[in-house]
Design a protein around this motif. Structure first.
Motif, PDB file in Angstrom:
ATOM      1  N   GLY A  19     -69.271 -63.344 -31.000  1.00 13.00           N
ATOM      2  CA  GLY A  19     -69.933 -64.482 -30.355  1.00 13.00           C
ATOM      3  C   GLY A  19     -68.992 -65.560 -29.850  1.00 13.00           C
ATOM      4  N   ARG A  20     -67.669 -65.408 -30.107  1.00 11.81           N
ATOM      5  CA  ARG A  20     -66.731 -66.418 -29.618  1.00 11.81           C
ATOM      6  C   ARG A  20     -65.714 -65.769 -28.683  1.00 11.81           C
ATOM      7  NH1 ARG A  20     -65.320 -68.510 -35.407  1.00 11.81           N
ATOM      8  NH2 ARG A  20     -66.339 -66.550 -35.859  1.00 11.81           N
ATOM      9  N   GLY A  21     -65.120 -66.561 -27.833  1.00  8.75           N
ATOM     10  CA  GLY A  21     -64.117 -66.009 -26.914  1.00  8.75           C
ATOM     11  C   GLY A  21     -64.774 -65.250 -25.779  1.00  8.75           C
ATOM     12  N   PRO A  22     -63.961 -64.756 -24.821  1.00  8.35           N
ATOM     13  CA  PRO A  22     -64.504 -64.073 -23.642  1.00  8.35           C
ATOM     14  C   PRO A  22     -65.160 -62.749 -24.023  1.00  8.35           C
ATOM     15  CG  PRO A  22     -62.121 -63.876 -23.722  1.00  8.35           C
ATOM     16  CD  PRO A  22     -62.498 -64.790 -24.838  1.00  8.35           C
ATOM     17  N   THR A  23     -66.267 -62.419 -23.396  1.00  6.35           N
ATOM     18  CA  THR A  23     -66.976 -61.194 -23.752  1.00  6.35           C
ATOM     19  C   THR A  23     -66.952 -60.158 -22.637  1.00  6.35           C
ATOM     20  OG1 THR A  23     -69.003 -62.264 -23.048  1.00  6.35           O
ATOM     21  CG2 THR A  23     -68.542 -62.282 -25.407  1.00  6.35           C
ATOM     22  N   SER A  24     -66.398 -60.524 -21.467  1.00  2.21           N
ATOM     23  CA  SER A  24     -66.277 -59.530 -20.398  1.00  2.21           C
ATOM     24  C   SER A  24     -64.937 -59.729 -19.698  1.00  2.21           C
ATOM     25  CB  SER A  24     -67.411 -59.714 -19.376  1.00  2.21           C
ATOM     26  OG  SER A  24     -67.149 -60.877 -18.616  1.00  2.21           O
ATOM     27  N   PRO A  25     -64.441 -58.665 -19.042  1.00  6.39           N
ATOM     28  CA  PRO A  25     -63.152 -58.798 -18.345  1.00  6.39           C
ATOM     29  C   PRO A  25     -63.144 -59.966 -17.354  1.00  6.39           C
ATOM     30  CG  PRO A  25     -63.756 -56.496 -18.480  1.00  6.39           C
ATOM     31  CD  PRO A  25     -64.935 -57.267 -19.017  1.00  6.39           C
ATOM     32  N   MET A  26     -64.228 -60.174 -16.612  1.00 10.27           N
ATOM     33  CA  MET A  26     -64.216 -61.245 -15.626  1.00 10.27           C
ATOM     34  C   MET A  26     -64.210 -62.624 -16.292  1.00 10.27           C
ATOM     35  SD  MET A  26     -63.577 -59.703 -13.027  1.00 10.27           S
ATOM     36  CE  MET A  26     -63.405 -61.164 -11.997  1.00 10.27           C
ATOM     37  N   GLN A  27     -64.861 -62.708 -17.450  1.00 10.04           N
ATOM     38  CA  GLN A  27     -64.816 -63.967 -18.189  1.00 10.04           C
ATOM     39  C   GLN A  27     -63.386 -64.242 -18.679  1.00 10.04           C
ATOM     40  OE1 GLN A  27     -67.228 -64.591 -21.827  1.00 10.04           O
ATOM     41  NE2 GLN A  27     -68.929 -64.745 -20.366  1.00 10.04           N
ATOM     42  N   LEU A  28     -62.720 -63.175 -19.100  1.00  5.96           N
ATOM     43  CA  LEU A  28     -61.333 -63.334 -19.546  1.00  5.96           C
ATOM     44  C   LEU A  28     -60.461 -63.815 -18.380  1.00  5.96           C
ATOM     45  CD1 LEU A  28     -58.898 -63.074 -21.392  1.00  5.96           C
ATOM     46  CD2 LEU A  28     -58.908 -60.604 -21.011  1.00  5.96           C
ATOM     47  N   VAL A  29     -60.597 -63.174 -17.211  1.00  4.40           N
ATOM     48  CA  VAL A  29     -59.789 -63.559 -16.050  1.00  4.40           C
ATOM     49  C   VAL A  29     -60.037 -65.032 -15.710  1.00  4.40           C
ATOM     50  CG1 VAL A  29     -59.467 -63.197 -13.566  1.00  4.40           C
ATOM     51  CG2 VAL A  29     -59.614 -61.227 -15.102  1.00  4.40           C
ATOM     52  N   GLU A  30     -61.297 -65.443 -15.776  1.00  5.41           N
ATOM     53  CA  GLU A  30     -61.647 -66.832 -15.486  1.00  5.41           C
ATOM     54  C   GLU A  30     -60.881 -67.774 -16.429  1.00  5.41           C
ATOM     55  OE1 GLU A  30     -63.205 -67.834 -12.887  1.00  5.41           O
ATOM     56  OE2 GLU A  30     -62.751 -69.843 -13.643  1.00  5.41           O
ATOM     57  N   GLN A  31     -60.772 -67.380 -17.694  1.00  4.41           N
ATOM     58  CA  GLN A  31     -60.096 -68.247 -18.666  1.00  4.41           C
ATOM     59  C   GLN A  31     -58.571 -68.227 -18.486  1.00  4.41           C
ATOM     60  OE1 GLN A  31     -61.620 -68.082 -22.620  1.00  4.41           O
ATOM     61  NE2 GLN A  31     -63.699 -68.406 -21.859  1.00  4.41           N
ATOM     62  N   LEU A  32     -58.054 -67.163 -17.877  1.00 11.36           N
ATOM     63  CA  LEU A  32     -56.607 -67.108 -17.635  1.00 11.36           C
ATOM     64  C   LEU A  32     -56.182 -68.094 -16.550  1.00 11.36           C
ATOM     65  CD1 LEU A  32     -56.089 -63.225 -17.713  1.00 11.36           C
ATOM     66  CD2 LEU A  32     -55.561 -64.861 -19.525  1.00 11.36           C
ATOM     67  N   ARG A  33     -57.150 -68.588 -15.788  1.00  9.25           N
ATOM     68  CA  ARG A  33     -56.848 -69.594 -14.755  1.00  9.25           C
ATOM     69  C   ARG A  33     -56.870 -70.995 -15.340  1.00  9.25           C
ATOM     70  NH1 ARG A  33     -61.142 -66.533 -11.504  1.00  9.25           N
ATOM     71  NH2 ARG A  33     -59.959 -64.953 -10.343  1.00  9.25           N
ATOM     72  N   ARG A  34     -57.226 -71.088 -16.615  1.00  6.88           N
ATOM     73  CA  ARG A  34     -57.256 -72.386 -17.296  1.00  6.88           C
ATOM     74  C   ARG A  34     -56.152 -72.431 -18.344  1.00  6.88           C
ATOM     75  NH1 ARG A  34     -63.257 -72.358 -19.241  1.00  6.88           N
ATOM     76  NH2 ARG A  34     -64.127 -71.155 -17.525  1.00  6.88           N
ATOM     77  N   PRO A  35     -55.867 -73.624 -18.903  1.00  9.68           N
ATOM     78  CA  PRO A  35     -54.818 -73.692 -19.927  1.00  9.68           C
ATOM     79  C   PRO A  35     -55.100 -72.740 -21.090  1.00  9.68           C
ATOM     80  CG  PRO A  35     -55.466 -75.884 -19.226  1.00  9.68           C
ATOM     81  CD  PRO A  35     -56.425 -74.939 -18.566  1.00  9.68           C
ATOM     82  N   LEU A  36     -54.037 -72.158 -21.617  1.00  8.99           N
ATOM     83  CA  LEU A  36     -54.152 -71.180 -22.719  1.00  8.99           C
ATOM     84  C   LEU A  36     -54.924 -71.724 -23.917  1.00  8.99           C
ATOM     85  CD1 LEU A  36     -50.842 -69.194 -23.360  1.00  8.99           C
ATOM     86  CD2 LEU A  36     -53.164 -68.287 -23.246  1.00  8.99           C
ATOM     87  N   GLY A  37     -54.908 -73.043 -24.077  1.00 10.18           N
ATOM     88  CA  GLY A  37     -55.643 -73.665 -25.177  1.00 10.18           C
ATOM     89  C   GLY A  37     -57.110 -73.259 -25.193  1.00 10.18           C
ATOM     90  N   THR A  38     -57.672 -72.961 -24.020  1.00  6.67           N
ATOM     91  CA  THR A  38     -59.072 -72.524 -23.929  1.00  6.67           C
ATOM     92  C   THR A  38     -59.295 -71.283 -24.794  1.00  6.67           C
ATOM     93  OG1 THR A  38     -58.798 -73.096 -21.600  1.00  6.67           O
ATOM     94  CG2 THR A  38     -60.895 -72.104 -22.212  1.00  6.67           C
ATOM     95  N   LEU A  39     -58.284 -70.397 -24.816  1.00 11.51           N
ATOM     96  CA  LEU A  39     -58.420 -69.159 -25.588  1.00 11.51           C
ATOM     97  C   LEU A  39     -57.975 -69.323 -27.036  1.00 11.51           C
ATOM     98  CD1 LEU A  39     -57.093 -66.655 -22.912  1.00 11.51           C
ATOM     99  CD2 LEU A  39     -59.371 -66.584 -23.936  1.00 11.51           C
ATOM    100  N   LEU A  40     -57.431 -70.516 -27.356  1.00 15.53           N
ATOM    101  CA  LEU A  40     -56.850 -70.711 -28.690  1.00 15.53           C
ATOM    102  C   LEU A  40     -57.589 -71.777 -29.484  1.00 15.53           C
ATOM    103  CD1 LEU A  40     -53.065 -70.556 -27.722  1.00 15.53           C
ATOM    104  CD2 LEU A  40     -54.350 -68.836 -29.001  1.00 15.53           C
ATOM    105  N   ARG A  41     -58.872 -71.969 -29.144  1.00 18.74           N
ATOM    106  CA  ARG A  41     -59.607 -73.048 -29.819  1.00 18.74           C
ATOM    107  C   ARG A  41     -59.684 -72.836 -31.324  1.00 18.74           C
ATOM    108  NH1 ARG A  41     -63.520 -73.433 -25.453  1.00 18.74           N
ATOM    109  NH2 ARG A  41     -62.668 -74.921 -23.951  1.00 18.74           N
ATOM    110  N   PHE A  42     -59.638 -71.571 -31.763  1.00 18.63           N
ATOM    111  CA  PHE A  42     -59.762 -71.294 -33.202  1.00 18.63           C
ATOM    112  C   PHE A  42     -58.510 -71.700 -33.969  1.00 18.63           C
ATOM    113  CE2 PHE A  42     -57.868 -67.564 -31.266  1.00 18.63           C
ATOM    114  CZ  PHE A  42     -56.834 -67.271 -32.125  1.00 18.63           C
TER     115      PHE A  42
END
Ligand SMILES: [Zn+2]
Length: 385
Positions: free
Chosen positions: A56-79
């Motif tokens: 239930g946390r983090g990106p759940t589809s490849p396109m969602q992941l790609v979208e987050q790669l265009r933002r600061p890495l902190g978005t993926l490191l909230r935990f």
């Protein structure tokens, strides 16, 4: 206490996996038009993300992941509670969906094979799978295996001093240095060239000598701590070599500007691969500079003794220092690495990284010194001797 440490270790592990997977996915996305397996790689990395983040946390589809790669890495490191802004601020995909300059820097500290889970895709460059230290070992494998310490130092120094140049001239220099060539040279990439109506040009970074990246009228070294960023000055005479002027940052406002390096013709020019640059040339630029400068102060200095057990063996009068130069972007990553593999010498932070001294000394048990302190000690010992 043990439980807390274990929880922190687990968190660090998950964080490292997320960064490593983000790097692979970002690289794959940047080459998706020519690499048929790219989308599958991004799907695999989405799986790594989902596992690291939990349900239930983090990106759940490849396109969602790609979208987050265009933002600061902190978005993926909230935990992760305790992460350097040097890492969380990095954006891996730039506005053109190309890999950003910072990506390879982060990779040098975070890339891992993730191979327990996936067979490694052969088309992924080494730097997406291996950290700088592992890459470096790979470059010099045959010399290390042969136990040829002197040959190792000559071969490594050659790459550091000549990461780019003209093919014929490099052959001569190699012979003069009596060095073995440990890595391949290739033609310059298109973003390392500046095309004019007559001829194409490139510029070596004043610090590492590898070709700088050209974007529009801006020319800069992709390794930020080199602080090499220039503007192409005159465009008026199409046959003349274009001139560079340093871009002033806020801190150097109003101070005199030194000229940039001279332009060189692209014809017959070659350079080492990006991963050799990042893993051998970037750290080597500081190691060789330090060795030469400490020699000039009167010390006897050996580089990479005992097949790279550490970086510098410095002796002057009664003073002897064994030093391991570390220039990590993320001091927390450095602390983790030192805990995993205790160093065989004192850690030396070069001038660009001296600000990490207090945190490093406080949070790890290793002995730490700085370039400024070492220079002072060598000067004093040389006077006394
Ligand atoms: Zn540079």
């Amino acid at each position: 206490m043990t439980r807390i440490i274990r929880e922190q270790d687990d968190l660090n592990e998950r964080q490292a996996r997320v960064v490593a997977a983000a790097l692979r996915a970002a690289y794959a996305w940047s080459v998706r038009q020519r690499q048929p397996d790219a989308m599958r790689e991004i799907a695999r990395m989405t799986g790594v993300m989902m596992e690291a983040h939990g349900p239930g946390r983090g990106p759940t589809s490849p396109m969602q992941l790609v979208e987050q790669l265009r933002r600061p890495l902190g978005t993926l490191l909230r935990f992760a509670s305790d992460t350097d802004t040097e890492v969380t601020d990095v954006v891996l995909l730039d506005t053109n969906d190309a890999l950003s300059d910072d990506a390879i820097g982060v990779a040098a500290e975070y890339a891992t094979p993730l191979s327990q889970v996936f067979a490694t895709s052969q088309w992924l460059p080494g730097w997406t799978r291996m950290r700088a230290e592992q890459l470096r070992r790979e470059v010099f494998t045959s010399l290390i295996e042969a136990g040829d310490a002197a040959g190792y130092v000559r071969a490594r120094r050659f790459l550091v001093e000549h990461p780019a140049g003209f093919r014929a001239r490099l052959q001569d220099l190699l012979r003069e240095a009596d060095a073995r060539l440990a890595a391949r040279y290739r033609d310059l990439a298109s973003d390392q060239q500046y095309p004019r109506p007559v001829g194409r040009w490139w510029w070596p970074c004043p610090r590492c000598r590898w070709p700088m990246t050209v974007r529009g009228m801006t020319v800069r070294c992709r390794y930020r701590p080199h602080g090499a960023i220039f503007h192409i000055a005159d465009n008026s005479r199409p046959a003349a070599a274009p001139r560079l002027v340093p871009v002033r940052d806020a801190s150097s406002m109003g101070t005199a500007r030194k000229a940039g390096p001279a332009a060189r013709s692209v014809e017959d020019a070659v350079c080492v691969e990006e991963e050799v640059w990042r893993s051998v040339v970037v750290p080597g630029a500081n190691e060789v500079r330090l060795a030469d400068e400490l020699c000039a102060l009167g010390a006897k200095v050996a580089l990479w003794p005992e097949l790279d057990s550490y970086d510098l063996d410095v002796a002057v009068g009664s003073l002897r220092m064994l030093l391991d130069v570390k220039e990590y972007t993320s001091v927390r990553r450095l602390i983790d690495d030192l805990r995993e593999r205790p160093p065989r010498a004192q850690i030396l932070l070069p001038r660009s990284h001296e600000h990490q001294e207090a945190l490093l000394a406080e949070q790890s048990s290793v002995r730490v010194t700085t370039e400024t302190k070492v220079r002072r000690a060598v000067r004093r010992a040389a006077r006394e001797a």
